[in-house]
Design a protein around this motif. Sequence first.
Motif, PDB file in Angstrom:
ATOM      1  N   SER A 104       0.819  -1.218   0.000  1.00 22.90           N
ATOM      2  CA  SER A 104       0.000   0.000   0.000  1.00 22.90           C
ATOM      3  C   SER A 104       0.847   1.260   0.000  1.00 22.90           C
ATOM      4  CB  SER A 104      -0.934   0.021   1.218  1.00 22.90           C
ATOM      5  OG  SER A 104      -0.213   0.358   2.399  1.00 22.90           O
ATOM      6  N   ALA A 105       2.078   1.174   0.515  1.00 24.04           N
ATOM      7  CA  ALA A 105       2.961   2.344   0.577  1.00 24.04           C
ATOM      8  C   ALA A 105       3.309   2.870  -0.806  1.00 24.04           C
ATOM      9  CB  ALA A 105       4.233   1.994   1.349  1.00 24.04           C
ATOM     10  N   LYS A 106       3.114   2.037  -1.831  1.00 24.31           N
ATOM     11  CA  LYS A 106       3.412   2.427  -3.210  1.00 24.31           C
ATOM     12  C   LYS A 106       2.177   2.898  -3.963  1.00 24.31           C
ATOM     13  CE  LYS A 106       6.939  -1.131  -3.182  1.00 24.31           C
ATOM     14  NZ  LYS A 106       7.212  -2.494  -3.557  1.00 24.31           N
ATOM     15  N   ALA A 107       1.017   2.864  -3.321  1.00 24.20           N
ATOM     16  CA  ALA A 107      -0.250   3.193  -3.981  1.00 24.20           C
ATOM     17  C   ALA A 107      -0.479   4.699  -4.018  1.00 24.20           C
ATOM     18  CB  ALA A 107      -1.416   2.513  -3.263  1.00 24.20           C
ATOM     19  N   GLU A 108      -0.725   5.209  -5.180  1.00 24.97           N
ATOM     20  CA  GLU A 108      -1.125   6.592  -5.447  1.00 24.97           C
ATOM     21  C   GLU A 108      -0.693   7.606  -4.385  1.00 24.97           C
ATOM     22  OE1 GLU A 108      -4.949   6.306  -7.902  1.00 24.97           O
ATOM     23  OE2 GLU A 108      -4.999   4.571  -6.553  1.00 24.97           O
ATOM     24  N   LEU A 109      -1.618   8.117  -3.596  1.00 23.41           N
ATOM     25  CA  LEU A 109      -1.324   9.177  -2.632  1.00 23.41           C
ATOM     26  C   LEU A 109      -0.446   8.715  -1.484  1.00 23.41           C
ATOM     27  CD1 LEU A 109      -4.853  10.860  -2.367  1.00 23.41           C
ATOM     28  CD2 LEU A 109      -2.875  11.662  -3.668  1.00 23.41           C
ATOM     29  N   MET A 110      -0.448   7.429  -1.190  1.00 25.73           N
ATOM     30  CA  MET A 110       0.314   6.899  -0.049  1.00 25.73           C
ATOM     31  C   MET A 110       1.815   7.157  -0.184  1.00 25.73           C
ATOM     32  SD  MET A 110      -1.724   5.554   2.221  1.00 25.73           S
ATOM     33  CE  MET A 110      -0.842   4.298   3.133  1.00 25.73           C
ATOM     34  N   VAL A 111       2.322   7.299  -1.408  1.00 22.63           N
ATOM     35  CA  VAL A 111       3.756   7.528  -1.599  1.00 22.63           C
ATOM     36  C   VAL A 111       4.204   8.828  -0.929  1.00 22.63           C
ATOM     37  CG1 VAL A 111       3.897   6.161  -3.720  1.00 22.63           C
ATOM     38  CG2 VAL A 111       3.473   8.614  -3.857  1.00 22.63           C
ATOM     39  N   TYR A 112       3.280   9.778  -0.762  1.00 25.41           N
ATOM     40  CA  TYR A 112       3.622  11.061  -0.152  1.00 25.41           C
ATOM     41  C   TYR A 112       3.838  10.965   1.363  1.00 25.41           C
ATOM     42  CZ  TYR A 112       2.268  12.878  -4.666  1.00 25.41           C
ATOM     43  OH  TYR A 112       2.191  13.123  -6.011  1.00 25.41           O
ATOM     44  N   LEU A 113       3.490   9.842   1.960  1.00 24.87           N
ATOM     45  CA  LEU A 113       3.664   9.670   3.411  1.00 24.87           C
ATOM     46  C   LEU A 113       5.047   9.107   3.769  1.00 24.87           C
ATOM     47  CD1 LEU A 113       0.144   8.310   4.382  1.00 24.87           C
ATOM     48  CD2 LEU A 113       1.019  10.647   4.512  1.00 24.87           C
ATOM     49  N   ASN A 114       5.809   8.730   2.766  1.00 26.35           N
ATOM     50  CA  ASN A 114       7.164   8.186   2.991  1.00 26.35           C
ATOM     51  C   ASN A 114       7.164   7.081   4.044  1.00 26.35           C
ATOM     52  OD1 ASN A 114       8.318   9.959   1.123  1.00 26.35           O
ATOM     53  ND2 ASN A 114       8.411  11.565   2.671  1.00 26.35           N
ATOM     54  N   ILE A 115       6.321   6.096   3.840  1.00 20.65           N
ATOM     55  CA  ILE A 115       6.206   4.972   4.775  1.00 20.65           C
ATOM     56  C   ILE A 115       7.439   4.090   4.674  1.00 20.65           C
ATOM     57  CG2 ILE A 115       4.872   2.903   5.319  1.00 20.65           C
ATOM     58  CD1 ILE A 115       2.404   4.450   4.262  1.00 20.65           C
ATOM     59  N   ASN A 116       8.010   3.754   5.817  1.00 22.99           N
ATOM     60  CA  ASN A 116       9.183   2.879   5.857  1.00 22.99           C
ATOM     61  C   ASN A 116       8.722   1.449   5.572  1.00 22.99           C
ATOM     62  OD1 ASN A 116      11.348   1.217   6.544  1.00 22.99           O
ATOM     63  ND2 ASN A 116      11.992   2.538   8.216  1.00 22.99           N
ATOM     64  N   THR A 117       9.255   0.863   4.497  1.00 23.60           N
ATOM     65  CA  THR A 117       8.885  -0.508   4.121  1.00 23.60           C
ATOM     66  C   THR A 117      10.052  -1.471   4.285  1.00 23.60           C
ATOM     67  OG1 THR A 117       9.437  -0.067   1.814  1.00 23.60           O
ATOM     68  CG2 THR A 117       7.146   0.275   2.476  1.00 23.60           C
ATOM     69  N   HIS A 118      11.159  -0.993   4.797  1.00 22.32           N
ATOM     70  CA  HIS A 118      12.341  -1.831   4.966  1.00 22.32           C
ATOM     71  C   HIS A 118      12.258  -2.621   6.261  1.00 22.32           C
ATOM     72  CE1 HIS A 118      14.037   0.324   1.642  1.00 22.32           C
ATOM     73  NE2 HIS A 118      13.815   1.470   2.252  1.00 22.32           N
ATOM     74  N   THR A 119      12.765  -3.836   6.217  1.00 22.94           N
ATOM     75  CA  THR A 119      12.818  -4.627   7.436  1.00 22.94           C
ATOM     76  C   THR A 119      14.116  -4.294   8.156  1.00 22.94           C
ATOM     77  OG1 THR A 119      13.804  -6.440   6.195  1.00 22.94           O
ATOM     78  CG2 THR A 119      11.425  -6.523   6.556  1.00 22.94           C
ATOM     79  N   SER A 120      14.039  -4.230   9.485  1.00 20.87           N
ATOM     80  CA  SER A 120      15.241  -3.880  10.253  1.00 20.87           C
ATOM     81  C   SER A 120      16.016  -5.099  10.618  1.00 20.87           C
ATOM     82  CB  SER A 120      14.877  -3.170  11.546  1.00 20.87           C
ATOM     83  OG  SER A 120      13.801  -2.324  11.408  1.00 20.87           O
TER      84      SER A 120
END
Length: 120
Positions: A104-120
């Motif tokens: 979802s972090a790559k979906a349309e408007l969601m990209v503007y939230l800069n969601i961290n999708t990396h695993t630590s």
Amino acid sequence: MKKTHLISLVATPLALVLCGVYWLNCAPSYVKDAEARVSSYLSYSYGPTTCKSDEKELNAWTMKCQIASGKKDLNYTVYPAEKAPEGSSRSFYIVAEDAAAKQSAKAELMVYLNINTHTS
């Protein structure tokens, strides 16, 4: 007069308890901001969505977003902006916790939230 006094003796402690419960369950403003923004952006991409948060630990809240169509539940962790590794222009910083949230972090408007999708 005695009835009024008796009612106030009962009502006052009850009101204090209810206010206390509300205050303890109240999420900070950055969490409310995250819920509103993510819910709105997901609704744009996937249809009506609601997000609810619960405190995980100090300055970390789990946020579960449910898409009304029932196709996906998305899980995130919300932190205050100062916890972001590279800074944040918003009051919050979000980490995607499952595959659906990462997608979802790559979906349309969601990209503007800069969601961290990396695993630590």
